[in-house]
Design a protein around this motif. Structure first.
Motif, mmCIF file in Angstrom:
data_model
loop_
_atom_site.group_PDB
_atom_site.id
_atom_site.type_symbol
_atom_site.label_atom_id
_atom_site.label_comp_id
_atom_site.label_asym_id
_atom_site.label_seq_id
_atom_site.Cartn_x
_atom_site.Cartn_y
_atom_site.Cartn_z
ATOM 1 N N UNK A 99 57.822 48.226 25.174
ATOM 2 C CA UNK A 99 56.421 48.503 25.529
ATOM 3 C C UNK A 99 55.745 47.155 25.837
ATOM 4 N N UNK A 100 54.894 47.152 26.850
ATOM 5 C CA UNK A 100 54.164 45.930 27.188
ATOM 6 C C UNK A 100 54.717 45.191 28.394
ATOM 7 N N UNK A 101 55.367 45.906 29.308
ATOM 8 C CA UNK A 101 55.891 45.260 30.514
ATOM 9 C C UNK A 101 54.756 44.638 31.335
ATOM 10 N N UNK A 102 53.602 45.314 31.319
ATOM 11 C CA UNK A 102 52.462 44.798 32.090
ATOM 12 C C UNK A 102 51.983 43.455 31.559
ATOM 13 N N UNK A 103 52.120 43.229 30.238
ATOM 14 C CA UNK A 103 51.745 41.932 29.663
ATOM 15 C C UNK A 103 52.699 40.850 30.145
ATOM 16 N N UNK A 104 53.997 41.139 30.180
ATOM 17 C CA UNK A 104 54.958 40.172 30.705
ATOM 18 C C UNK A 104 54.638 39.844 32.164
ATOM 19 N N UNK A 105 54.246 40.838 32.945
ATOM 20 C CA UNK A 105 53.919 40.611 34.350
ATOM 21 C C UNK A 105 52.684 39.711 34.492
ATOM 22 N N UNK A 106 51.701 39.900 33.622
ATOM 23 C CA UNK A 106 50.507 39.043 33.652
ATOM 24 C C UNK A 106 50.884 37.593 33.345
ATOM 25 N N UNK A 107 51.756 37.405 32.342
ATOM 26 C CA UNK A 107 52.176 36.048 31.973
ATOM 27 C C UNK A 107 52.937 35.403 33.129
ATOM 28 N N UNK A 108 53.737 36.181 33.829
ATOM 29 C CA UNK A 108 54.570 35.630 34.915
ATOM 30 C C UNK A 108 53.744 35.142 36.094
ATOM 31 N N UNK A 109 52.498 35.597 36.202
ATOM 32 C CA UNK A 109 51.643 35.206 37.328
ATOM 33 C C UNK A 109 50.765 33.987 37.027
ATOM 34 N N UNK A 110 50.880 33.412 35.835
ATOM 35 C CA UNK A 110 50.080 32.242 35.476
ATOM 36 C C UNK A 110 50.545 31.009 36.249
ATOM 37 N N UNK A 111 49.597 30.128 36.518
ATOM 38 C CA UNK A 111 49.930 28.877 37.186
ATOM 39 C C UNK A 111 50.603 27.918 36.201
ATOM 40 N N UNK A 112 51.533 27.130 36.706
ATOM 41 C CA UNK A 112 52.291 26.208 35.856
ATOM 42 C C UNK A 112 52.292 24.799 36.438
ATOM 43 N N UNK A 113 52.704 23.826 35.624
ATOM 44 C CA UNK A 113 52.887 22.468 36.124
ATOM 45 C C UNK A 113 54.293 22.338 36.719
ATOM 46 N N UNK A 114 54.664 21.112 37.071
ATOM 47 C CA UNK A 114 55.967 20.896 37.699
ATOM 48 C C UNK A 114 57.138 21.218 36.767
ATOM 49 N N UNK A 115 56.896 21.218 35.457
ATOM 50 C CA UNK A 115 57.947 21.528 34.481
ATOM 51 C C UNK A 115 57.963 23.010 34.092
ATOM 52 N N UNK A 116 57.234 23.806 34.864
ATOM 53 C CA UNK A 116 57.180 25.258 34.671
ATOM 54 C C UNK A 116 56.439 25.657 33.398
ATOM 55 N N UNK A 117 55.662 24.730 32.852
ATOM 56 C CA UNK A 117 54.845 24.985 31.662
ATOM 57 C C UNK A 117 53.486 25.522 32.117
ATOM 58 N N UNK A 118 53.023 26.656 31.582
ATOM 59 C CA UNK A 118 51.726 27.212 32.029
ATOM 60 C C UNK A 118 50.567 26.257 31.749
ATOM 61 N N UNK A 119 49.658 26.160 32.712
ATOM 62 C CA UNK A 119 48.520 25.261 32.546
ATOM 63 C C UNK A 119 47.611 25.745 31.421
ATOM 64 N N UNK A 120 47.525 27.036 31.263
ATOM 65 C CA UNK A 120 46.748 27.606 30.159
ATOM 66 C C UNK A 120 47.717 28.391 29.282
ATOM 67 N N UNK A 121 47.958 27.885 28.082
ATOM 68 C CA UNK A 121 49.015 28.439 27.241
ATOM 69 C C UNK A 121 48.683 29.843 26.729
ATOM 70 N N UNK A 122 49.757 30.582 26.514
ATOM 71 C CA UNK A 122 49.653 31.928 25.948
ATOM 72 C C UNK A 122 50.353 31.898 24.590
ATOM 73 N N UNK A 123 49.557 31.756 23.534
ATOM 74 C CA UNK A 123 50.130 31.660 22.190
ATOM 75 C C UNK A 123 50.561 33.037 21.672
ATOM 76 N N UNK A 124 51.474 32.997 20.731
ATOM 77 C CA UNK A 124 52.097 34.213 20.212
ATOM 78 C C UNK A 124 51.686 34.448 18.762
ATOM 79 N N UNK A 125 51.369 35.701 18.463
ATOM 80 C CA UNK A 125 51.268 36.146 17.074
ATOM 81 C C UNK A 125 52.330 37.227 16.884
ATOM 82 N N UNK A 126 53.361 36.903 16.111
ATOM 83 C CA UNK A 126 54.499 37.811 15.963
ATOM 84 C C UNK A 126 54.449 38.538 14.621
#
Length: 265
Positions: free
Chosen positions: A234-261
């Motif tokens: 469940x939550x495929x749409x969340x993964x899709x949102x994360x995949x569309x974030x802009x990143x730097x040259x090292x593929x690190x997102x410019x605005x981080x998405x922190x995790x609460x597990x």
């Protein structure tokens, strides 16, 4: 003549007294011999019991090390029940086996600023499942973020530039033996363990970093190279949102998405 007669009687009486004494002595000697016989029997029985018990005790002592060698996992279970996290390079497999027996959760919920993702962990990869639950419950993943994004390929998580994250990775410095299954493929939504490619012939996994397949066609060139140990349910749409974030040259997102597990029962 009376005097002679008297002497003879004295001699006879003396002989009779000696004979009586001799008989008494023989009776005494026989009695002592019988007593000695019983004493010897008693001492023999006592010696057998005493030394036999000592020998038996020595045999029991010799078996103790063998018992200890067979109770490694049981000892780890006792440590875990006391709440002590002691996983390290030398006890990875017994620790994770014991931890898995005591922590049977197989579902993890990721909460992020872009939504939630629910993951199912596979039972046929018990070491990876136990490790993922362990790092979830100890709070490691709560110090991390989705730190690598490659559109139409993967979304990778389990790392951050936070000092606490680095400290925990040093503290739990271990690797997981590969649990690669031929029937598990890198399909859309598959959850797999990252690993080092160089100097890693056995394909051991990093317990800290994971990736999810975001390519809807799958990424089957990775099949057989990484351990796939779960999938998104469940939550495929969340993964899709994360995949569309802009990143730097090292593929690190410019605005981080922190995790609460959270491990779900």
């Amino acid at each position: 003549y009376p005097l002679r007669r008297q002497r003879q009687m004295c001699i006879r009486d003396s002989i009779n007294i000696r004979l009586k004494s001799f008989k008494k002595s023989n009776i005494y000697i026989c009695l002592m011999l019988k007593i000695s016989k019983y004493i010897v029997i008693f001492l023999s029985y006592f010696s057998i019991c005493f030394f036999g018990c000592q020998q038996q005790e020595k045999t029991v002592i010799k078996t103790v090390p063998l018992v200890k060698k067979k109770t490694i996992e049981k000892d780890v279970e006792i440590i875990l029940q006391k709440g002590t996290d002691t996983i390290n390079k030398t006890n990875v497999v017994p620790f994770l086996k014991a931890y898995g027996k005591l922590n049977k959760e197989a579902t993890v919920l990721f909460e992020t600023r872009l939504g939630t993702i629910k993951i199912k962990l596979y039972q046929e990869t018990p070491l990876h499942r136990a490790s993922f639950i362990f790092l979830t419950k100890t709070g490691y993943f709560n110090t991390t973020a989705f730190h690598r994004i490659v559109p139409d390929f993967i979304v990778q998580g389990g790392n951050s530039d936070h000092p606490i994250t680095r400290k925990l990775r040093i503290k739990y410095n271990y690797r997981i033996p590969a649990e690669i299954k031929k029937y598990r493929k890198h399909k859309y939504g598959a959850l797999a363990a990252a690993r080092q490619w160089e100097n890693n012939p056995t394909k051991t996994s990093s317990p800290f970093e994971f990736y999810m397949i975001q390519d809807k066609r799958g990424s089957h060139h990775l099949d057989g190279e990484h351990t796939i140990f779960g999938e998104i349910i469940d939550g495929f749409e969340t993964m899709e949102k994360i995949s569309r974030l802009k990143t730097d040259k090292k593929e690190w997102p410019l605005k981080e998405v922190f995790i609460k597990a959270t491990a779900l029962k």
